[in-house]
Design a protein around this motif. Structure first.
Motif, short mmCIF file in Angstrom:
data_model
loop_
_atom_site.label_atom_id
_atom_site.label_comp_id
_atom_site.label_asym_id
_atom_site.label_seq_id
_atom_site.Cartn_x
_atom_site.Cartn_y
_atom_site.Cartn_z
N MET A 229 0.84 -1.18 0.00
CA MET A 229 0.00 0.00 0.00
C MET A 229 0.89 1.25 0.00
O MET A 229 1.84 1.34 0.76
N GLU A 230 0.55 2.20 -0.84
CA GLU A 230 1.36 3.42 -0.93
C GLU A 230 1.19 4.29 0.31
O GLU A 230 0.15 4.27 0.95
N LYS A 231 2.23 5.05 0.60
CA LYS A 231 2.17 5.97 1.73
C LYS A 231 2.69 7.32 1.28
O LYS A 231 3.71 7.42 0.61
N ARG A 232 1.99 8.36 1.66
CA ARG A 232 2.32 9.71 1.24
C ARG A 232 3.02 10.45 2.37
O ARG A 232 2.59 10.40 3.52
N LEU A 233 4.09 11.16 2.01
CA LEU A 233 4.86 11.93 2.98
C LEU A 233 4.78 13.42 2.65
O LEU A 233 4.81 13.80 1.48
N PHE A 234 4.70 14.22 3.69
CA PHE A 234 4.77 15.68 3.56
C PHE A 234 6.24 16.08 3.69
O PHE A 234 6.93 15.60 4.58
N VAL A 235 6.70 16.95 2.80
CA VAL A 235 8.09 17.43 2.85
C VAL A 235 8.04 18.95 2.94
O VAL A 235 7.55 19.62 2.03
N GLY A 236 8.51 19.50 4.06
CA GLY A 236 8.46 20.94 4.28
C GLY A 236 9.83 21.58 4.30
O GLY A 236 10.85 20.90 4.37
N ASN A 237 9.84 22.89 4.22
CA ASN A 237 11.04 23.73 4.23
C ASN A 237 11.94 23.46 3.02
O ASN A 237 13.16 23.52 3.11
#
Length: 95
Positions: free
Chosen positions: A1-9
């Motif tokens: 199952m795919e997993k989404r990551l938030f990437v900030g800065n």
């Protein structure tokens, strides 16, 4: 199952291909998106990465959180589904 990551800065100069390449060292990247301003087309400083499995996402998050990209330390965390994100100004709830 795919997993989404938030990437900030993120640095404003980074594009999807650079972001995908950086995370590709830690597993199979399904997709990469750098969020851009509608009017100027300039990066808003954050984006999302979708990894093939939860294990790959966890490995990428552990390795990339705090990683320095063009002089900026990026932040990586699990992305929240859109319907669970709270709005900054939710006047409807107050009045």
């Amino acid at each position: 199952m795919e997993k989404r990551l938030f990437v900030g800065n993120l640095p404003h100069s980074i594009g999807e291909s650079e972001l995908e390449a950086a995370f590709g060292d830690h597993g199979t990247v399904i997709g990469a998106v750098v969020v851009r301003d509608r009017e100027t087309g300039r990066s808003r400083g954050f984006g999302f990465i979708e990894m093939e499995t939860d294990e790959m996402a966890e490995a990428a998050q552990g390795a990339m959180d705090g990683f320095e990209f063009d002089g900026r330390r990026i932040r990586v965390s699990e992305a929240q589904p859109k319907n669970e994100v709270q709005r900054r100004s939710d006047f409807g709830e107050r009045w």
